[in-house]
Design a protein around this motif. Structure first.
Motif, PDB file in Angstrom:
ATOM      1  N   PRO A   1       0.820  -1.224   0.000  1.00 54.18           N
ATOM      2  CA  PRO A   1       0.000   0.000   0.000  1.00 54.18           C
ATOM      3  C   PRO A   1       0.855   1.277   0.000  1.00 54.18           C
ATOM      4  CG  PRO A   1      -0.784  -1.520   1.672  1.00 54.18           C
ATOM      5  CD  PRO A   1       0.491  -2.072   1.137  1.00 54.18           C
ATOM      6  N   LEU A   2       1.984   1.260   0.693  1.00 54.03           N
ATOM      7  CA  LEU A   2       2.871   2.426   0.704  1.00 54.03           C
ATOM      8  C   LEU A   2       3.442   2.678  -0.689  1.00 54.03           C
ATOM      9  CD1 LEU A   2       4.779   1.926   4.073  1.00 54.03           C
ATOM     10  CD2 LEU A   2       3.032   3.624   3.557  1.00 54.03           C
ATOM     11  N   ASP A   3       3.808   1.595  -1.379  1.00 55.90           N
ATOM     12  CA  ASP A   3       4.310   1.733  -2.751  1.00 55.90           C
ATOM     13  C   ASP A   3       3.237   2.318  -3.670  1.00 55.90           C
ATOM     14  OD1 ASP A   3       6.759   0.656  -2.009  1.00 55.90           O
ATOM     15  OD2 ASP A   3       6.244  -1.385  -2.668  1.00 55.90           O
ATOM     16  N   ILE A   4       2.019   1.812  -3.546  1.00 54.97           N
ATOM     17  CA  ILE A   4       0.924   2.279  -4.407  1.00 54.97           C
ATOM     18  C   ILE A   4       0.585   3.739  -4.127  1.00 54.97           C
ATOM     19  CG2 ILE A   4      -1.543   1.990  -4.925  1.00 54.97           C
ATOM     20  CD1 ILE A   4      -1.078  -1.059  -4.477  1.00 54.97           C
ATOM     21  N   ILE A   5       0.459   4.100  -2.860  1.00 55.03           N
ATOM     22  CA  ILE A   5       0.136   5.484  -2.490  1.00 55.03           C
ATOM     23  C   ILE A   5       1.239   6.431  -2.952  1.00 55.03           C
ATOM     24  CG2 ILE A   5      -0.147   7.059  -0.525  1.00 55.03           C
ATOM     25  CD1 ILE A   5      -1.564   4.657   0.906  1.00 55.03           C
ATOM     26  N   SER A   6       2.481   6.025  -2.764  1.00 58.30           N
ATOM     27  CA  SER A   6       3.608   6.859  -3.196  1.00 58.30           C
ATOM     28  C   SER A   6       3.617   7.009  -4.713  1.00 58.30           C
ATOM     29  CB  SER A   6       4.928   6.267  -2.712  1.00 58.30           C
ATOM     30  OG  SER A   6       4.961   6.203  -1.308  1.00 58.30           O
ATOM     31  N   ALA A   7       3.363   5.918  -5.431  1.00 62.35           N
ATOM     32  CA  ALA A   7       3.310   5.976  -6.899  1.00 62.35           C
ATOM     33  C   ALA A   7       2.203   6.924  -7.352  1.00 62.35           C
ATOM     34  CB  ALA A   7       3.089   4.578  -7.485  1.00 62.35           C
ATOM     35  N   ILE A   8       1.061   6.866  -6.708  1.00 58.02           N
ATOM     36  CA  ILE A   8      -0.053   7.758  -7.053  1.00 58.02           C
ATOM     37  C   ILE A   8       0.342   9.219  -6.835  1.00 58.02           C
ATOM     38  CG2 ILE A   8      -2.380   8.489  -6.345  1.00 58.02           C
ATOM     39  CD1 ILE A   8      -2.976   5.453  -5.902  1.00 58.02           C
ATOM     40  N   CYS A   9       1.038   9.495  -5.743  1.00 58.34           N
ATOM     41  CA  CYS A   9       1.505  10.871  -5.484  1.00 58.34           C
ATOM     42  C   CYS A   9       2.442  11.347  -6.593  1.00 58.34           C
ATOM     43  CB  CYS A   9       2.201  10.954  -4.129  1.00 58.34           C
ATOM     44  SG  CYS A   9       1.094  10.777  -2.724  1.00 58.34           S
ATOM     45  N   PHE A  10       3.373  10.489  -7.001  1.00 54.34           N
ATOM     46  CA  PHE A  10       4.288  10.865  -8.078  1.00 54.34           C
ATOM     47  C   PHE A  10       3.536  11.066  -9.400  1.00 54.34           C
ATOM     48  CE2 PHE A  10       7.763   9.192  -5.359  1.00 54.34           C
ATOM     49  CZ  PHE A  10       8.665  10.243  -5.499  1.00 54.34           C
ATOM     50  N   ILE A  11       2.547  10.225  -9.664  1.00 52.63           N
ATOM     51  CA  ILE A  11       1.754  10.365 -10.894  1.00 52.63           C
ATOM     52  C   ILE A  11       0.977  11.683 -10.883  1.00 52.63           C
ATOM     53  CG2 ILE A  11      -0.235   9.428 -12.157  1.00 52.63           C
ATOM     54  CD1 ILE A  11       0.837   6.606 -11.321  1.00 52.63           C
ATOM     55  N   ILE A  12       0.353  11.989  -9.745  1.00 53.00           N
ATOM     56  CA  ILE A  12      -0.436  13.225  -9.648  1.00 53.00           C
ATOM     57  C   ILE A  12       0.441  14.448  -9.866  1.00 53.00           C
ATOM     58  CG2 ILE A  12      -1.736  14.702  -8.046  1.00 53.00           C
ATOM     59  CD1 ILE A  12      -2.918  12.090  -6.865  1.00 53.00           C
ATOM     60  N   ILE A  13       1.608  14.477  -9.243  1.00 54.41           N
ATOM     61  CA  ILE A  13       2.487  15.643  -9.396  1.00 54.41           C
ATOM     62  C   ILE A  13       2.980  15.741 -10.833  1.00 54.41           C
ATOM     63  CG2 ILE A  13       4.773  14.775  -8.789  1.00 54.41           C
ATOM     64  CD1 ILE A  13       3.320  17.901  -7.276  1.00 54.41           C
ATOM     65  N   GLY A  14       3.230  14.598 -11.481  1.00 49.93           N
ATOM     66  CA  GLY A  14       3.638  14.615 -12.886  1.00 49.93           C
ATOM     67  C   GLY A  14       2.544  15.155 -13.791  1.00 49.93           C
ATOM     68  N   ILE A  15       1.303  14.780 -13.518  1.00 52.66           N
ATOM     69  CA  ILE A  15       0.165  15.283 -14.300  1.00 52.66           C
ATOM     70  C   ILE A  15      -0.023  16.774 -14.062  1.00 52.66           C
ATOM     71  CG2 ILE A  15      -2.357  15.191 -14.513  1.00 52.66           C
ATOM     72  CD1 ILE A  15      -2.102  12.140 -14.024  1.00 52.66           C
ATOM     73  N   ASN A  16       0.089  17.209 -12.805  1.00 51.78           N
ATOM     74  CA  ASN A  16      -0.055  18.636 -12.490  1.00 51.78           C
ATOM     75  C   ASN A  16       0.992  19.465 -13.207  1.00 51.78           C
ATOM     76  OD1 ASN A  16      -2.267  18.296 -10.863  1.00 51.78           O
ATOM     77  ND2 ASN A  16      -1.128  18.320  -8.962  1.00 51.78           N
ATOM     78  N   ILE A  17       2.210  18.964 -13.272  1.00 54.06           N
ATOM     79  CA  ILE A  17       3.282  19.692 -13.952  1.00 54.06           C
ATOM     80  C   ILE A  17       2.985  19.776 -15.441  1.00 54.06           C
ATOM     81  CG2 ILE A  17       5.717  19.518 -14.623  1.00 54.06           C
ATOM     82  CD1 ILE A  17       6.190  18.470 -11.736  1.00 54.06           C
ATOM     83  N   SER A  18       2.461  18.690 -16.020  1.00 54.02           N
ATOM     84  CA  SER A  18       2.112  18.710 -17.441  1.00 54.02           C
ATOM     85  C   SER A  18       1.024  19.740 -17.716  1.00 54.02           C
ATOM     86  CB  SER A  18       1.629  17.335 -17.897  1.00 54.02           C
ATOM     87  OG  SER A  18       2.669  16.406 -17.828  1.00 54.02           O
ATOM     88  N   LYS A  19       0.022  19.804 -16.839  1.00 51.10           N
ATOM     89  CA  LYS A  19      -1.067  20.773 -17.010  1.00 51.10           C
ATOM     90  C   LYS A  19      -0.558  22.201 -16.862  1.00 51.10           C
ATOM     91  CE  LYS A  19      -4.947  17.880 -15.716  1.00 51.10           C
ATOM     92  NZ  LYS A  19      -6.036  17.658 -14.748  1.00 51.10           N
ATOM     93  N   GLN A  20       0.332  22.428 -15.888  1.00 50.70           N
ATOM     94  CA  GLN A  20       0.903  23.765 -15.701  1.00 50.70           C
ATOM     95  C   GLN A  20       1.678  24.185 -16.943  1.00 50.70           C
ATOM     96  OE1 GLN A  20       3.286  23.549 -12.172  1.00 50.70           O
ATOM     97  NE2 GLN A  20       1.532  23.657 -10.798  1.00 50.70           N
TER      98      GLN A  20
END
Length: 120
Positions: A78-97
């Motif tokens: 679960p820690l791996d999955i939650i951490s991966a989701i955080c990295f994915i979200i920040i990557g998407i936010n940067i793309s949108k910015q």
């Protein structure tokens, strides 16, 4: 900005792969990569307190120098999955910015072109 996106993608992929049963060497490398990636992304987002704290916690959990041993894979997954989701979200936010910045700059250049036409 672009480097943060690629670091986020790399970290997310490595965390998703970490769900599989792999040799201990992979997890040692994972700790180093995620620790450095989380520090880099966290420091890059210091203005956004929520993301800074989130990635600071990820860096602490995956710290290779004073490792946290949770012993069981069922706790790490679960820690791996939650951490991966955080990295994915920040990557998407940067793309949108970046898209928004590109769109704003193209709007600016369009208005400048129009002004040049009027000035002639």
């Amino acid at each position: 900005m672009k480097s943060i996106k690629w670091i986020s993608i790399l970290c997310a992929i490595m965390l998703i792969i970490a769900i599989l049963p792999l040799p201990i060497g992979y997890y040692n490398i994972l700790r180093v990569v995620i620790f450095l990636g989380a520090l880099f992304v966290g420091i890059s987002n210091m203005g956004k307190t929520y993301w800074f704290i989130t990635f600071l916690l990820i860096a602490i959990i995956f710290n290779p120098f004073l490792p946290i041993y949770l012993k069981e894979k069922s706790i790490w997954i679960p820690l791996d999955i939650i951490s991966a989701i955080c990295f994915i979200i920040i990557g998407i936010n940067i793309s949108k910015q970046k898209e928004n910045q590109n769109q704003e700059s193209s709007d600016e250049s369009d208005s400048l072109q129009r002004d040049k036409i009027f000035n002639k």
